[in-house]
Design an enzyme around this catalytic site. Structure first.
Site, short mmCIF file in Angstrom:
data_model
loop_
_atom_site.label_atom_id
_atom_site.label_comp_id
_atom_site.label_asym_id
_atom_site.label_seq_id
_atom_site.Cartn_x
_atom_site.Cartn_y
_atom_site.Cartn_z
CE LYS A 243 -2.13 -1.00 3.90
NZ LYS A 243 -1.53 -2.31 4.27
NE ARG B 198 -3.85 -1.19 10.37
CZ ARG B 198 -2.80 -0.63 9.75
NH1 ARG B 198 -2.88 0.57 9.25
NH2 ARG B 198 -1.68 -1.31 9.63
NE ARG C 66 7.90 -2.95 5.38
CZ ARG C 66 6.58 -2.69 5.44
NH1 ARG C 66 5.93 -2.29 4.37
NH2 ARG C 66 5.92 -2.87 6.55
NE ARG D 288 6.65 -0.34 9.72
CZ ARG D 288 5.43 -0.32 9.21
NH1 ARG D 288 5.22 0.17 8.02
NH2 ARG D 288 4.41 -0.80 9.90
NE ARG E 12 2.61 -4.50 11.17
CZ ARG E 12 3.56 -4.36 10.25
NH1 ARG E 12 4.72 -4.98 10.39
NH2 ARG E 12 3.37 -3.60 9.22
P1 AMP Z 1 1.19 0.70 9.09
O1 AMP Z 1 2.36 1.58 8.83
O2 AMP Z 1 -0.03 1.11 8.33
O3 AMP Z 1 1.51 -0.75 8.93
O4 AMP Z 1 0.81 0.91 10.63
C1 AMP Z 1 1.73 0.61 11.67
C2 AMP Z 1 0.99 0.47 13.00
O5 AMP Z 1 0.33 1.70 13.32
C3 AMP Z 1 -0.11 -0.57 13.03
O6 AMP Z 1 0.39 -1.88 13.29
C4 AMP Z 1 -0.99 -0.05 14.15
O7 AMP Z 1 -0.40 -0.29 15.42
C5 AMP Z 1 -0.94 1.46 13.93
N1 AMP Z 1 -1.99 1.92 12.98
C6 AMP Z 1 -1.79 2.47 11.75
N2 AMP Z 1 -2.95 2.81 11.18
C7 AMP Z 1 -3.92 2.46 12.06
C8 AMP Z 1 -5.34 2.56 12.05
N3 AMP Z 1 -6.02 3.05 10.99
N4 AMP Z 1 -6.01 2.09 13.14
C9 AMP Z 1 -5.36 1.59 14.20
N5 AMP Z 1 -4.03 1.46 14.28
C10 AMP Z 1 -3.30 1.90 13.22
#
Ligand code: AMP
Length: 194
Positions: free
Chosen positions: A14, A88, A127, A139, A150
């Protein structure tokens, strides 16, 4: 101008596709993951609150991420918004619909990047290795253990959005396992459809 959601499990690509759309179409990427990581390093109260949750791979509360998105939506985006990693949960999806309608904005497409789990774990490990090799920060939630959490969160909370948007007639699916350029081309086709 189009406002779109990129939907798919962690590691589906994404973020990569969103960045390409920013470069090629002048769209604005709204990644709640990026916003939360920024908050974490800024030493704010909210940053401290979310740090532990993110490191465990769990979801941050709906109210926090909805607040972040609301703030960004008021800034506007002539080329359209890309929602990346948001919504989400169903509550977030309802909140987004309400926010968009308040601002007189439409949701033009929800693009699902379809991938299979085994490929995802391989991608996430890659990654992390690539970031390390380039001297970039890795990360902390890109380890196989946290990735499992996740992924579970995705199936429990986020995958139901596929049905939600399908029912609204907004869902489009692309093969997220295809080569990056081919995924971009598929997304372009959806965006350019009259
Ligand atoms: P991402 O970079 O989108 O993979 O997000 C990293 C982490 O941020 C996730 O594993 C969640 O802990 C938190 N996070 C990101 N976006 C959301 C969301 N829309 N709702 C809840 N937690 C989020």
């Amino acid at each position: 101008m189009a406002n779109i959601i990129l939907l798919g499990p962690p590691g589906a690509g994404k973020g990569t596709q969103a960045k390409r759309l920013v470069d090629t179409r002048g769209m604005v990427q709204l990644s709640t993951g990026d916003m939360l990581r920024e908050a974490k390093t800024s030493g704010t109260e909210m940053g401290r609150k979310v740090a532990d949750v993110m490191e465990r791979g769990a979801l941050v509360t709906d109210d926090i991420v909805i607040g972040l998105i609301e703030e960004k939506l008021t800034q506007g985006a002539p080329g359209g918004f890309i929602f990346d990693g948001f919504p989400r949960t169903l509550k977030q999806a309802d909140a987004l619909a309400a926010l968009l309608s308040q601002k007189g904005l439409a949701l033009d497409a929800v693009i699902e990047l379809a991938v299979d789990d085994a490929a995802l774990v391989g991608r996430i490990v890659k990654r992390a290795a690539e970031a390390a090799a380039q001297g970039q920060p890795v990360r902390r939630d890109d380890t196989p253990e946290v990735f499992e959490v996740r992924l579970r969160e995705y199936y429990k909370n986020t995958a139901p959005l596929i049905g939600y948007y399908y029912a609204k007639g907004a869902l489009r699916s692309v093969d997220g396992l295809a080569a990056m350029d081919s995924v971009s081309a598929d997304i372009a086709k959806i965006l350019d459809k009259p």
